[in-house]
Structures are given as structure tokens and as C-alpha cells.
Design a protein around this motif. Structure first.
Motif, short mmCIF file in Angstrom:
data_model
loop_
_atom_site.label_atom_id
_atom_site.label_comp_id
_atom_site.label_asym_id
_atom_site.label_seq_id
_atom_site.Cartn_x
_atom_site.Cartn_y
_atom_site.Cartn_z
N ILE A 1 24.34 -4.34 5.84
CA ILE A 1 24.85 -5.36 6.77
C ILE A 1 23.80 -6.45 6.99
N ALA A 2 22.55 -6.04 7.20
CA ALA A 2 21.48 -7.03 7.39
C ALA A 2 21.32 -7.91 6.16
N ALA A 3 21.41 -7.30 4.97
CA ALA A 3 21.32 -8.08 3.73
C ALA A 3 22.52 -9.02 3.60
N GLY A 4 23.67 -8.57 4.06
CA GLY A 4 24.86 -9.42 4.02
C GLY A 4 24.69 -10.68 4.86
N SER A 5 23.97 -10.57 5.97
CA SER A 5 23.74 -11.76 6.79
C SER A 5 22.87 -12.77 6.05
N VAL A 6 21.92 -12.29 5.26
CA VAL A 6 21.10 -13.19 4.44
C VAL A 6 21.99 -13.87 3.40
N PHE A 7 22.92 -13.11 2.84
CA PHE A 7 23.84 -13.66 1.84
C PHE A 7 24.65 -14.82 2.43
N PHE A 8 25.16 -14.63 3.66
CA PHE A 8 25.92 -15.71 4.30
C PHE A 8 25.04 -16.94 4.56
N ALA A 9 23.82 -16.71 5.02
CA ALA A 9 22.90 -17.82 5.26
C ALA A 9 22.58 -18.55 3.95
N ALA A 10 22.38 -17.78 2.88
CA ALA A 10 22.06 -18.38 1.58
C ALA A 10 23.25 -19.19 1.06
N LEU A 11 24.46 -18.67 1.21
CA LEU A 11 25.65 -19.42 0.78
C LEU A 11 25.77 -20.73 1.55
N THR A 12 25.50 -20.68 2.84
CA THR A 12 25.53 -21.89 3.66
C THR A 12 24.50 -22.90 3.17
N ALA A 13 23.29 -22.41 2.90
CA ALA A 13 22.22 -23.29 2.42
C ALA A 13 22.56 -23.89 1.07
N ILE A 14 23.12 -23.08 0.18
CA ILE A 14 23.50 -23.58 -1.15
C ILE A 14 24.55 -24.68 -1.02
N ALA A 15 25.54 -24.46 -0.14
CA ALA A 15 26.58 -25.48 0.07
C ALA A 15 25.95 -26.79 0.57
N ILE A 16 25.04 -26.68 1.52
CA ILE A 16 24.38 -27.88 2.06
C ILE A 16 23.58 -28.59 0.98
N ILE A 17 22.82 -27.84 0.20
CA ILE A 17 21.99 -28.42 -0.86
C ILE A 17 22.87 -29.09 -1.92
N LEU A 18 23.97 -28.45 -2.28
CA LEU A 18 24.88 -29.06 -3.26
C LEU A 18 25.49 -30.35 -2.73
N ILE A 19 25.88 -30.35 -1.46
CA ILE A 19 26.44 -31.56 -0.86
C ILE A 19 25.42 -32.70 -0.87
N ILE A 20 24.16 -32.36 -0.64
CA ILE A 20 23.11 -33.40 -0.62
C ILE A 20 22.77 -33.88 -2.03
N TYR A 21 22.60 -32.96 -3.00
CA TYR A 21 22.00 -33.34 -4.27
C TYR A 21 22.98 -33.60 -5.41
N VAL A 22 24.15 -33.02 -5.41
CA VAL A 22 25.09 -33.28 -6.50
C VAL A 22 25.40 -34.76 -6.62
N PRO A 23 25.67 -35.47 -5.52
CA PRO A 23 25.94 -36.92 -5.66
C PRO A 23 24.76 -37.71 -6.24
N LYS A 24 23.55 -37.19 -6.06
CA LYS A 24 22.37 -37.90 -6.60
C LYS A 24 22.35 -37.83 -8.13
N PHE A 25 23.00 -36.82 -8.70
CA PHE A 25 23.05 -36.67 -10.15
C PHE A 25 24.28 -37.29 -10.78
N LEU A 26 25.27 -37.63 -9.96
CA LEU A 26 26.51 -38.20 -10.50
C LEU A 26 26.48 -39.70 -10.58
#
Length: 124
Positions: free
Chosen positions: A99-124
């Protein structure tokens, strides 16, 4: 040596900050997952300067990095406590650690989404 709580406001807070810094250093220097995530964070900071991201993007990026590192730190604490209490495999301890590891997974998914939103447009 017995622990004595410092009840004065200023020195008590300074001591608390010292303990927190000591814990952060222990996390960064002993936990491989934190080492990897901190390294990714440094790379993202470099990318932020390179791509000249906006103030709002900086805020979200820093928040995402802090979220992942904080939750990973809590996950590490849960794992260390669980291992201390019951060093051998136990189904309930495994469940708690998952369960504790699952919380890290959710945080990481959130961070990945944020990073993709910020950086994908910079490459397009």
C-alpha cells in the motif's frame, strides 16, 4: 542518555529543522530510489532552465518533484518500521508495504503527467 525535549520556540524549531535535514541527507545518501528520483529532479531542473519554462511550470515541476520525494520518504519510513517490527516475511506486513509503495506509484504518475504537460509541447 535520555532525550530531553526543547520546549523553547526558536531553539526547538532549529533542532527540529536539524533533525529534518539529517533525515533528508540519510534518504539521499542511503536509499537508491531517492537517489534516482533526485537525479531525475536535477535533470528536470536543468531542462527547465534550458527550455526557459514559465513561472507556473516551475511551480508545478517543483511541486511534482517534492511530492514524489516526500511520498517516497514516507514509504521508506513505513518499510523500515515494518522490517523492524517483523523482519521475516509476513503477509500483513507485505500488504502494508505494498500500500505504501502504491502511494509512491500514484505520486509518480502525477509527476509524470505534469512533466509531460510541461515538456511535450517544447518538442512539438
Amino acid at each position: 542518555m535520555e532525550f530531553q525535549k526543547d520546549n523553547t520556540f526558536v531553539t526547538g524549531r532549529l533542532k527540529s529543522m536539524g533533525f529534518a535535514l539529517k533525515g533528508a541527507i540519510k534518504l539521499i545518501t542511503t536509499e537508491h530510489s531517492i537517489m534516482v528520483q533526485s537525479s531525475v529532479g536535477v535533470l528536470l531542473m536543468i531542462a527547465g532552465f534550458y527550455f526557459q519554462i514559465s513561472t507556473t511550470e516551475w511551480l508545478f515541476q517543483i511541486l511534482a518533484l517534492g511530492l514524489v520525494l516526500s511520498i517516497e520518504g514516507l514509504n521508506t519510513a513505513v518499510e523500515k518500521i515494518a522490517d523492524f517490527i517483523h523482519p521475516n516475511y509476513h503477509e500483513k506486513i507485505g500488504f502494508i508495504k505494498d500500500i505504501a509503495a502504491g502511494s509512491v506509484f500514484f505520486a509518480a504518475l502525477t509527476a509524470i503527467a505534469i512533466i509531460l504537460i510541461i515538456y511535450v509541447p517544447k518538442f512539438l
